[in-house]
Scaffold this active site. Structure first.
Site, PDB file in Angstrom:
ATOM      1  N   LYS A  87       1.170  -1.106  -0.446  1.00 14.71           N
ATOM      2  CA  LYS A  87       0.226  -0.173   0.217  1.00 14.71           C
ATOM      3  C   LYS A  87       1.024   1.242  -0.070  1.00 14.71           C
ATOM      4  O   LYS A  87       2.168   1.100   0.584  1.00 14.71           O
ATOM      5  CB  LYS A  87      -0.568   0.285   1.478  1.00 14.71           C
ATOM      6  CG  LYS A  87      -2.333   0.887   0.916  1.00 14.71           C
ATOM      7  CD  LYS A  87      -2.810   0.535   2.477  1.00 14.71           C
ATOM      8  CE  LYS A  87      -3.844   1.307   2.845  1.00 14.71           C
ATOM      9  NZ  LYS A  87      -5.101   1.832   3.602  1.00 14.71           N
ATOM     10  N   SER A 163      -9.826   1.169   3.443  1.00 15.43           N
ATOM     11  CA  SER A 163      -8.701   2.465   2.051  1.00 15.43           C
ATOM     12  C   SER A 163      -8.003   2.040   1.676  1.00 15.43           C
ATOM     13  O   SER A 163      -6.580   1.648  -0.067  1.00 15.43           O
ATOM     14  CB  SER A 163      -8.091   3.218   3.510  1.00 15.43           C
ATOM     15  OG  SER A 163      -7.505   3.071   4.242  1.00 15.43           O
ATOM     16  N   SER A 187      -9.864  -0.846   7.202  1.00 13.75           N
ATOM     17  CA  SER A 187      -9.378  -0.919   5.904  1.00 13.75           C
ATOM     18  C   SER A 187      -8.788  -1.957   5.787  1.00 13.75           C
ATOM     19  O   SER A 187      -8.343  -2.063   4.069  1.00 13.75           O
ATOM     20  CB  SER A 187      -8.646   0.163   5.855  1.00 13.75           C
ATOM     21  OG  SER A 187      -9.270   1.313   6.101  1.00 13.75           O
TER      22      SER A 187
END
Lengths: 488, 107
Positions: A87, A163, A187
């Protein structure tokens, strides 16, 4: 020449090394080709890494060639030669990392995150960096600061969740065998549920946050997204393998402490079924799927026990006070002074010019956090949220006196359509209703894919969530393995 | 119980505290005002719950796994120096060994 399945596992890839069918560079090329053909539709990758990948692959290949005994190499380095995605909020020294925010456009990481160091020492090969909501603030990846819209591989008109949407989508579509995400209020688990992969949030404190751009320091945890429970366990063990050579880590690692033991798995579990996680507001078809799993577990000799977690109904309200307060504090550092965007004019307004680059949701959170922690308001809001946090934690503690694990759905719905909730932040927040309690209570939890529901001609994944007490990692991996073999 | 809605001047004040003042034009106030008010109505539910007897710090005191690292400088000087150089190099406005910041003094 070799072929790999649609969603290759760590074992499948390492078998190529065992059988001398391929080397790491071959495998890297294979996955980069897959990314080139699949990601134009999915749009999960935000940054390819060019020659960095091949430099790392060559180093690994030298190791591979130098080892007579591949098994011992794989034992020493459990993720040897396995490509993965990170990420965009995880720092890797000398690579860019923006947390998908214009505020950090151009930023180059000065040091590496502990989790990256651990993955690197375990032989894993970083392939690409993937999309996320800006600064990890969001539930759909739609708030990504450069407007890149990642799609759910199960239905390209729908969100992958957030997310860590890029992380979930790239694994679900088989473009890499695993990805790293971060979970603050769901997330990792929410996108895992929407995309149909396993996503694990560890016990708070098990995985070092050093080098991961902070959102909410008492809630953030990095974790793996994979296609099998076995891979989740392998990657998690690497992520949490902080050793004493990493002097700069901020948290004690359980491996160094004799008096703190992980909970042992059992033959049969007592499974708590909280009425709050099966209430109105959860899609009844999702509840049906979870009930089907619980029924099979009961038939397999486990016990299902109805429980109550009464204060969890305040989780969202508490979370959306606690998290923005911590976020507002953590985002103070983005002032255009030490890094990030620099306006042409050095004057006081440079602070504002830099901070004006935050996206609307980040600004909303900063505003909320600033207000609820400001003089005159923090007792009614922030302190009250802290008290509520303790009540929610006590609810779980009390439940775990009589059950081993807690099972419920991960999300109240399947993945929603792109654009559906972006104008309605409150609707977006409510997606977190059954994943925020675990974050608040600092508990480990996993989302397990349990089949799909037909919607608009597509099969949309459904996630089941297992929550364990603190230090219950091995219990979670065990029950995830059991559930993975059931019928959905 | 009256629901709390933020007035424009309150939003402006919060924006100043948050150093987001540049953003606080009328469009921002309209858009955010409405959304923030919806959100606040929701979180105002928390105020109605009686939680006397619990201290906000209770959770912090009982946390199992969290310990701060020892207060020691990294002994690996090579690693430390490389990181230091990287951080300094990222500083956008440098004049030799001086790092340029906006002045905060009045005339």
């Amino acid at each position: 020449m070799f072929a790999l399945s649609k969603n290759p596992t760590i074992d499948e890839i390492q078998d190529l090394y065992r059988s001398h069918t391929a080397n790491v560079t071959d495998v890297a090329k294979f996955f980069l080709n897959r990314i080139e053909s699949l990601d134009k539709d999915i749009q999960s990758v935000v940054r390819g890494l060019g020659s960095f990948v091949f430099d790392q692959a060559s180093k690994l290949d030298i190791e591979l060639e130098g080892h007579q005994d591949i098994e011992s190499l794989l034992k020493e380095k459990p993720l040897f030669g396995i490509p993965y995605a990170l990420k965009d909020n995880v720092l890797v020294q000398n690579l860019h990392a923006y947390s998908q925010s214009k505020v950090l456009e151009g930023y180059i990481a000065p040091y590496s995150a502990d989790i990256y160091t651990n993955l690197d020492e375990a032989g894993a090969l970083l392939l690409v960096q993937v999309n996320m909501d800006e600064f990890a603030v969001g539930a759909s990846t739609e708030y990504s600061g450069f407007d890149k819209k990642t799609k759910n591989p199960a239905d390209l008109s729908r969100v992958p969740g957030g997310s860590s949407g890029g992380s979930a989508a790239i694994v679900a579509s088989g473009q890499v065998p695993f990805a790293i995400g971060s979970d603050t209020g769901g997330s990792i688990r929410l996108p895992a549920s929407y995309c149909g992969v396993y996503g694990y949030r560890p016990t708070f404190g098990m995985v070092s946050r050093y080098g991961i751009m902070a959102l909410a320091s008492s809630l953030d945890q990095a974790g793996p997204l994979c296609n099998t429970p076995k891979d989740i366990k392998t990657v998690f063990n690497v992520l949490s393998s902080g050793s004493t050579s990493h002097e700069q880590t901020c948290l004690s690692f359980i491996n160094d402490k004799d008096d703190i033991k992980k909970i042992e798995p059992k033959e049969k579990y007592v499974i708590g079924k909280p009425k709050e996680f099966f209430a109105d507001g959860i899609d009844p078809k999702i509840i049906e799927k979870i009930e089907l799993v619980l029924k099979q577990l009961e038939e397999g000799g486990h016990t299902i026990k109805e429980i109550e977690l009464p204060y969890t109904k305040y989780s969202i309200a508490a979370y959306y006070i606690l998290q923005p307060v911590e976020a507002a504090a953590n985002f103070e550092r983005y002032d255009g002074v030490r890094y990030g965007h620099q306006p042409d004019d050095i004057k006081e307004s440079m602070f504002y010019a830099a901070r004006d680059l935050f996206g609307p949701e980040v600004k909303r959170r900063i505003m909320m956090g600033t207000y609820t922690s400001s003089a005159g308001y923090y007792d009614a809001y922030y302190n009250q949220a802290c008290r509520m946090r303790e009540k929610i934690t006590q609810d779980f503690k009390r439940a775990f006196d009589s059950v081993d694990i807690i099972i419920g759905p991960t999300a109240p719905t399947v993945a929603f359509k792109i654009g559906q909730n972006t104008e309605d932040p409150l609707a977006m927040y409510l997606a977190d209703v059954i994943v925020s309690p675990q974050s608040i209570a600092k508990l480990p939890a996993i989302s397990i894919p349990v089949g799909t529901l037909p919607v608009d001609g597509k099969d949309l994944p459904v996630g089941l969530q297992v929550t364990a007490p603190e230090l219950g990692e091995n219990v979670i991996f065990d029950i995830a393995e059991t559930i993975s073999k059931l019928k959905f | 119980m009256s629901s709390k809605t933020l007035s424009k001047s309150e939003i402006k004040k919060v924006a100043r505290l948050a150093r987001l003042e540049e953003s606080a034009d009328d469009k921002f106030l309209e858009e955010f005002g409405g959304q923030l008010n919806d959100i606040f109505e929701y979180i105002n539910e928390l105020k109605k719950v009686d939680l006397t007897g619990i201290s906000p710090l209770d959770g912090v005191r009982t946390t199992t796994l969290i310990e701060l690292r020892s207060d020691q400088i990294d002994q690996d000087t090579t690693r430390r120096d490389k990181i230091r150089q990287n951080i300094l190099n990222a500083f956008p406005n440098r004049q030799g060994d001086l790092l340029v910041l906006p002045g905060i003094f009045e005339e």
